[in-house]
Structures are given as C-alpha cells and as structure tokens.
Design an enzyme around this catalytic site. Structure first.
Site, PDB file in Angstrom:
ATOM      1  N   ASP A 112      55.486  65.555  48.368  1.00  0.00           N
ATOM      2  CA  ASP A 112      55.819  65.685  46.941  1.00  0.00           C
ATOM      3  C   ASP A 112      55.870  64.302  46.278  1.00  0.00           C
ATOM      4  O   ASP A 112      55.305  64.096  45.200  1.00  0.00           O
ATOM      5  CB  ASP A 112      57.172  66.411  46.815  1.00  0.00           C
ATOM      6  CG  ASP A 112      57.675  66.508  45.390  1.00  0.00           C
ATOM      7  OD1 ASP A 112      57.214  67.393  44.667  1.00  0.00           O
ATOM      8  OD2 ASP A 112      58.536  65.687  45.003  1.00  0.00           O
ATOM      9  N   GLU A 117      54.810  66.493  31.756  1.00  0.00           N
ATOM     10  CA  GLU A 117      55.994  65.621  31.860  1.00  0.00           C
ATOM     11  C   GLU A 117      56.883  65.988  33.041  1.00  0.00           C
ATOM     12  O   GLU A 117      57.421  65.120  33.729  1.00  0.00           O
ATOM     13  CB  GLU A 117      56.800  65.698  30.552  1.00  0.00           C
ATOM     14  CG  GLU A 117      58.002  64.789  30.478  1.00  0.00           C
ATOM     15  CD  GLU A 117      57.626  63.315  30.572  1.00  0.00           C
ATOM     16  OE1 GLU A 117      57.839  62.752  31.655  1.00  0.00           O
ATOM     17  OE2 GLU A 117      57.122  62.730  29.606  1.00  0.00           O
ATOM     18  N   GLY A 132      68.095  74.872  44.218  1.00  0.00           N
ATOM     19  CA  GLY A 132      66.826  74.976  43.474  1.00  0.00           C
ATOM     20  C   GLY A 132      66.092  73.648  43.356  1.00  0.00           C
ATOM     21  O   GLY A 132      65.179  73.514  42.547  1.00  0.00           O
ATOM     22  N   GLY A 157      65.787  70.488  39.572  1.00  0.00           N
ATOM     23  CA  GLY A 157      66.776  71.484  39.160  1.00  0.00           C
ATOM     24  C   GLY A 157      66.402  72.091  37.816  1.00  0.00           C
ATOM     25  O   GLY A 157      65.586  71.544  37.064  1.00  0.00           O
ATOM     26  N   LYS A 175      53.485  62.724  43.266  1.00  0.00           N
ATOM     27  CA  LYS A 175      54.042  62.120  42.052  1.00  0.00           C
ATOM     28  C   LYS A 175      53.542  60.680  41.903  1.00  0.00           C
ATOM     29  O   LYS A 175      53.261  60.217  40.797  1.00  0.00           O
ATOM     30  CB  LYS A 175      55.570  62.171  42.099  1.00  0.00           C
ATOM     31  CG  LYS A 175      56.094  63.596  41.929  1.00  0.00           C
ATOM     32  CD  LYS A 175      57.561  63.692  42.269  1.00  0.00           C
ATOM     33  CE  LYS A 175      58.106  65.085  41.984  1.00  0.00           C
ATOM     34  NZ  LYS A 175      59.431  65.316  42.577  1.00  0.00           N
ATOM     35  N   THR A 216      63.159  78.931  39.095  1.00  0.00           N
ATOM     36  CA  THR A 216      64.133  77.895  38.715  1.00  0.00           C
ATOM     37  C   THR A 216      63.739  77.256  37.387  1.00  0.00           C
ATOM     38  O   THR A 216      64.532  77.223  36.432  1.00  0.00           O
ATOM     39  CB  THR A 216      64.191  76.808  39.816  1.00  0.00           C
ATOM     40  OG1 THR A 216      64.514  77.434  41.051  1.00  0.00           O
ATOM     41  CG2 THR A 216      65.224  75.747  39.495  1.00  0.00           C
TER      42      THR A 216
HETATM   43  P1  NAP Z   1      60.215  79.134  41.884  1.00  0.00           P
HETATM   44  O1  NAP Z   1      61.675  79.129  41.630  1.00  0.00           O
HETATM   45  O2  NAP Z   1      59.719  79.518  43.230  1.00  0.00           O
HETATM   46  O3  NAP Z   1      59.533  80.091  40.786  1.00  0.00           O
HETATM   47  C1  NAP Z   1      58.189  80.442  40.821  1.00  0.00           C
HETATM   48  C2  NAP Z   1      57.957  81.554  39.785  1.00  0.00           C
HETATM   49  O4  NAP Z   1      56.575  81.836  39.725  1.00  0.00           O
HETATM   50  C3  NAP Z   1      58.670  82.866  40.121  1.00  0.00           C
HETATM   51  O5  NAP Z   1      59.156  83.447  38.943  1.00  0.00           O
HETATM   52  C4  NAP Z   1      57.549  83.739  40.729  1.00  0.00           C
HETATM   53  O6  NAP Z   1      57.714  85.111  40.427  1.00  0.00           O
HETATM   54  C5  NAP Z   1      56.342  83.226  39.990  1.00  0.00           C
HETATM   55  N1  NAP Z   1      55.128  83.307  40.798  1.00  0.00           N
HETATM   56  C6  NAP Z   1      54.779  82.505  41.819  1.00  0.00           C
HETATM   57  N2  NAP Z   1      53.579  82.887  42.318  1.00  0.00           N
HETATM   58  C7  NAP Z   1      53.183  83.932  41.571  1.00  0.00           C
HETATM   59  C8  NAP Z   1      52.038  84.782  41.580  1.00  0.00           C
HETATM   60  N3  NAP Z   1      51.053  84.594  42.469  1.00  0.00           N
HETATM   61  N4  NAP Z   1      51.950  85.765  40.654  1.00  0.00           N
HETATM   62  C9  NAP Z   1      52.943  85.957  39.769  1.00  0.00           C
HETATM   63  N5  NAP Z   1      54.052  85.188  39.695  1.00  0.00           N
HETATM   64  C10 NAP Z   1      54.163  84.196  40.592  1.00  0.00           C
HETATM   65  O7  NAP Z   1      59.577  77.691  41.578  1.00  0.00           O
HETATM   66  P2  NAP Z   1      60.197  76.529  40.676  1.00  0.00           P
HETATM   67  O8  NAP Z   1      61.183  75.757  41.493  1.00  0.00           O
HETATM   68  O9  NAP Z   1      60.611  77.064  39.364  1.00  0.00           O
HETATM   69  O10 NAP Z   1      58.923  75.566  40.552  1.00  0.00           O
HETATM   70  C11 NAP Z   1      57.846  75.928  39.713  1.00  0.00           C
HETATM   71  C12 NAP Z   1      56.930  74.699  39.561  1.00  0.00           C
HETATM   72  O11 NAP Z   1      57.653  73.626  38.988  1.00  0.00           O
HETATM   73  C13 NAP Z   1      56.340  74.164  40.870  1.00  0.00           C
HETATM   74  O12 NAP Z   1      55.050  73.658  40.612  1.00  0.00           O
HETATM   75  C14 NAP Z   1      57.283  73.005  41.205  1.00  0.00           C
HETATM   76  O13 NAP Z   1      56.672  71.997  41.985  1.00  0.00           O
HETATM   77  C15 NAP Z   1      57.568  72.468  39.812  1.00  0.00           C
HETATM   78  N6  NAP Z   1      58.813  71.742  39.692  1.00  0.00           N
HETATM   79  C16 NAP Z   1      59.959  72.276  40.179  1.00  0.00           C
HETATM   80  C17 NAP Z   1      61.134  71.557  40.016  1.00  0.00           C
HETATM   81  C18 NAP Z   1      62.445  72.079  40.520  1.00  0.00           C
HETATM   82  O14 NAP Z   1      63.427  71.354  40.459  1.00  0.00           O
HETATM   83  N7  NAP Z   1      62.507  73.303  41.028  1.00  0.00           N
HETATM   84  C19 NAP Z   1      61.130  70.330  39.352  1.00  0.00           C
HETATM   85  C20 NAP Z   1      59.918  69.829  38.870  1.00  0.00           C
HETATM   86  C21 NAP Z   1      58.768  70.541  39.028  1.00  0.00           C
HETATM   87  P3  NAP Z   1      58.981  85.967  40.978  1.00  0.00           P
HETATM   88  O15 NAP Z   1      60.168  85.414  40.249  1.00  0.00           O
HETATM   89  O16 NAP Z   1      58.685  87.374  40.603  1.00  0.00           O
HETATM   90  O17 NAP Z   1      59.029  85.688  42.459  1.00  0.00           O
HETATM   91  N1  HSE Z   2      61.192  69.338  44.974  1.00  0.00           N
HETATM   92  C1  HSE Z   2      61.141  68.363  43.938  1.00  0.00           C
HETATM   93  C2  HSE Z   2      62.205  67.329  44.176  1.00  0.00           C
HETATM   94  C3  HSE Z   2      61.350  69.036  42.609  1.00  0.00           C
HETATM   95  O1  HSE Z   2      63.109  67.582  44.991  1.00  0.00           O
HETATM   96  O2  HSE Z   2      62.144  66.246  43.599  1.00  0.00           O
HETATM   97  C4  HSE Z   2      61.181  68.101  41.441  1.00  0.00           C
HETATM   98  O3  HSE Z   2      59.862  67.691  41.298  1.00  0.00           O
END
Ligand code: NAP
Ligand code: HSE
Length: 421
Positions: free
Chosen positions: A196, A124, A182, A298, A200, A10
């Site tokens: 979570d 950030e 997402g 997101g 934070k 995402t």
């Molecule tokens: P996600 O959609 O699950 O994406 C994770 C990505 O990392 C995927 O591309 C996955 O590869 C890759 N990956 C994970 N483990 C791996 C491994 N062992 N080796 C190689 N590749 C690996 O997660 P996300 O929602 O983008 O979140 C990523 C980070 O951002 C997390 O720390 C989350 O807490 C943080 N975050 C997320 C949001 C949000 O709104 N989603 C907001 C703020 C912060 P594949 O694609 O091949 O599976």
């Molecule tokens: N899962 C987290 C949330 C993503 O819903 O706020 C953003 O950090």
C-alpha cells in the site's frame, strides 16, 4: 451535480454521511446530490440514513446512467473497478476515486481516457487519508521543484508500530485492532508488507515529480521483521521505528524510491507521528521544508478527502487528466542508498564477539558509531550497532562477512536511519 457512488463500506459510508448532512459545511454541498449507490449485498445492515431505494447491485447502471455527473469509486480492488471507471469516463462522467492500487497500476490509461473525453479524474483520498497532499502538490506547492518526499503514508502499519512500542501489544493483536477500526485494506497483507505504501509512493512520484513509476521497481520491505527486540534497542538508542516511503531527487535528476522501516531519530518530526496518523515531510525549492500531518485512514478522514475532490469538480478546478509526465531514470533504490544503519546481530555467548564484529565492519569501511550488547533470556548474545553513513551495497558486503563468522547465529535485522536535520 448528481453523484453515483460505487461502494458503501468504510469510505463510502463516510462520504454518504457527509453528502446527506450538508448543513454547517460549505454551501457548495447543497449543489450535490447522492442519487445511487452500488453495493454487493443489499441485505447488509448499513449505518446511514440513505433510503434503501438508492442502493443497487447493478453497478454498470450507475456508470452509464445519463442523470449522473460524477461517479465516486470507493469499492476498491482492480477489477471490476477499472472497467467501471473507464465506462463512466466513456459515458462523459467525472470520476473521483480513493483507489490507490488502481491509480498506481492503471493511472496512465485512466488519465488518457479522461483527457480524451474532457472529464476530470481526482484521487485525493488515495494518499494520506485526510491530508490534502495531492491538492497541495498540484496547486499550493506547484511553484516548487520538489527535491524530497519522505512520508509515513500507511495508517495501519503506523498504528501497529505505535501500539507495539507504546503499549507492548503484539503485532497480531494490533493488526486485528486496525482491521476492526476500518484502517486496513481488504487484504491487510497490502499494508503489512509495504505494498500500500509503495502504491502511494508511486502516486506521490507522479504528482510531486511528474514521473511515472512501476511499483514493481520500487524497493520495499514491510514491517513483519520488526520485533519487540528492535523496538527496545530503538528506544535505548533514542530512535523510533517507522515505516517510511521515500522519494529523493538525486543531483543527476534520477529519482530514488524506497519503502522500508527506518530507525527515525527522536528529534525528527516524523518520530512523533503515532497511531493511525500519517505525515508527509517535503522539501521543495524555494519553499524549503514542510510537513503535513493528519489521520491517514478511517471513515471520516478519507471521506473528507473524497468529498473535497467532489467539491473541486463542482467548482471546476483543474483536473488531473492534463498531468505532464516526464521521462526520468530511477536510481536503483536500496543498493545506492547512503545512510547510517542499525544492525542487530545474534551470536553465541563469547566475550570478544562484539569487538570482532566491530572490526569486521571496520575492515569493510563501515565504521560502527555505537554498539550495545546484552545476553537475552534465551542465553544468546545480542549486539545492536549503529553504523556511520555508508552505501547499502558496502554494508551488505560487510554483513556477508559477519554472517560467515563461526559464532554468529543470525543478522536479525538491518534498518536505515533517518536523522533529524
Ligand atoms: P470496504 O469497507 O471493504 O467497502 C467496499 C465497498 O464496496 C462495500 O460497500 C462493498 O459492498 C462494495 N463492493 C466491493 N466490491 C464490489 C463489487 N464487486 N460489486 C459491488 N460492490 C462491491 O472498503 P473501504 O475501506 O471503504 O475502501 C474502499 C477504497 O478506498 C479502497 O480502494 C481503499 O484502498 C480506499 N481507501 C480506504 C481507506 C480506509 O481507511 N478504509 C483510506 C483510503 C483509501 P458491500 O458493502 O455490499 O460488501
Ligand atoms: N490501509 C490504508 C492505510 C488505508 O492503513 O493507510 C488508507 O489508505
């Protein structure tokens, strides 16, 4: 500056879209090139224009590649993310991460290592999604002594509570929806159980107060206990239920921290923050009160925060490895919290029950401020009470006594109240 990114889910997908289309954004973006992206599965369909040769499953190669200047970690989880980040730093690379779990658990180790190597570490996106809260605390509000931070910092739970309150959607359906959009973590228990938000809050305590906090020591309750019944009482009594993360500096400079659902008075600005939006309400000396508001999770919002860190590094802004961490005592969180409270008590159908419970509260110096009661369709009596402001420990004593009354079936929920100031 050449970027290597770990993860293309995402957040990574959103970052790639921005870096691949710099036109119309800051000219600094033309100085940045995304050269390699590490993923788990090369065969997965991706919605971006990255040439497939930029993708690799050899993440270690990215963090050791001499060509790469900045490593962006958006894969999530503690390992292998921690090891890869430390290796990137060891190899002289600046690091940008959105990983709050990692910063909350291993921030000190990572900052120390970055300081040794003279590289930047920026995070950030770890708090508040698209809201630039870290930069704001670090720079724009740097002149202030921060007294209080109260925030809606989890988009998933705010989305669930808003959907339940506004559309009558069930908890499970709202969670599925948040996952599909997402917003949720890989394991959404982290969202729903307040983990979570606690991570934070620990980061906000570090950045806002310069105090390192062990997440395990933060009192936390998630939103699983919130039922449509509680939401209905909140509406009837002019409140909205929100999961709040609170940090408050006491007079004696101890820091009080907790994450729990609150009854927020409808005239408080946090009551109006709905869906995936986050808001962080701050009080600083001398700035006074202010609130930052924006999408808390997101693809787009989070990618905006990640890219802002990249840009800060490109323009050589001060980094976080020089953070000055103070030693400070933590107040024992919920027990010392003084607040008005909402209580929902379920009893047998006895006409005098509400009066007797109000008396019991009074006996423990917990004066009820308002009481509502109704017979539910299950044929029991439900009594909703808002108390005067009391210490949580005092209230817990009164609740112990109420639980002992023969006709009381359960004290179904107890939530603190956030009043408009
Ligand atoms: P996600 O959609 O699950 O994406 C994770 C990505 O990392 C995927 O591309 C996955 O590869 C890759 N990956 C994970 N483990 C791996 C491994 N062992 N080796 C190689 N590749 C690996 O997660 P996300 O929602 O983008 O979140 C990523 C980070 O951002 C997390 O720390 C989350 O807490 C943080 N975050 C997320 C949001 C949000 O709104 N989603 C907001 C703020 C912060 P594949 O694609 O091949 O599976
Ligand atoms: N899962 C987290 C949330 C993503 O819903 O706020 C953003 O950090």
């Amino acid at each position: 500056m050449k970027i290597g990114m770990l993860g293309l889910g995402t957040v990574g997908g959103g970052v790639a879209k921005i870096l691949e289309s710099p036109s119309g954004r800051t000219p600094l973006l033309f100085k940045v090139e995304l050269v390699q992206v590490g993923v788990r599965d090369l065969t997965k369909p991706r919605h971006n224009s990255l040439p497939p040769q930029k993708l690799t499953t050899h993440l270690e190669k990215i963090v050791t590649d001499a060509e790469i200047d900045i490593v962006v970690e958006v894969m999530g989880g503690l390992e292998p993310a921690r090891t890869l980040i430390l290796k990137a730093i060891e190899n002289g690379k600046h690091v940008v991460t959105a990983n709050k779990s990692l910063i909350a658990a291993y921030g000190s180790e990572i900052f120390a290592s970055a300081k040794d190597k003279g590289v930047c570490i920026a995070f950030e996106a770890a708090v508040g999604g698209g809201i630039p809260i870290i930069q704001c605390l670090k720079q724009s509000l740097g002149a202030n002594k921060i007294k209080q931070i109260t925030g809606i910092v989890n988009g998933t739970t705010n989305y669930i509570l808003s959907q339940m309150a506004q559309k009558g959607v069930s908890f499970d359906d709202a969670l599925q929806d948040a996952m599909q959009k997402g917003y949720a973590e890989a394991n959404p228990t982290a969202d729903v159980d307040g983990i979570d938000a606690t991570e934070k809050l620990a980061i906000l305590a570090l950045v806002g107060f310069g105090i390192k906090v062990d997440c395990q020591k933060i009192f936390k309750t998630g939103i699983r206990s919130i039922s449509q019944r509680d939401i209905a009482y909140a509406k009837a009594m002019n409140y909205t239920i929100k999961l709040l993360a609170n940090a408050r500096l006491n007079e004696d400079d101890s820091l009080q921290l907790n994450v729990q659902p609150h009854f927020v008075e409808n005239s408080h600005p946090l009551a109006a923050i709905n869906d995936v939006f986050n808001a962080i309400f701050l009080e600083g000396d001398p700035v006074g009160q202010l609130m930052l508001y924006g999408q808390g999770a997101g693809e787009g919002a989070t990618a905006s925060a990640v890219v802002s860190d990249i840009l800060n590094i490109v323009s050589s802004s001060a980094s976080w490895q020089n953070i000055h961490v103070k030693s400070s005592k933590l107040a024992s969180a919920s027990q010392e919290m003084e607040s008005n409270f909402y209580l929902r008590v379920v009893t047998e159908k006895i006409a005098t029950a509400a009066g007797a419970i109000a008396w019991s509260l009074g006996d423990f110096n917990v004066p009820p401020m308002s009481v509502q009661q109704q017979i539910t369709k299950e044929g029991v009596l439900e009594i909703a009470i808002i108390t005067e402001s009391v210490f949580r420990s005092t209230l817990d004593n009164a609740i112990g006594s109420i639980r002992g009354l023969p006709y009381v079936k359960e004290v179904a929920n107890v939530l603190p109240i956030l009043e408009a100031q």
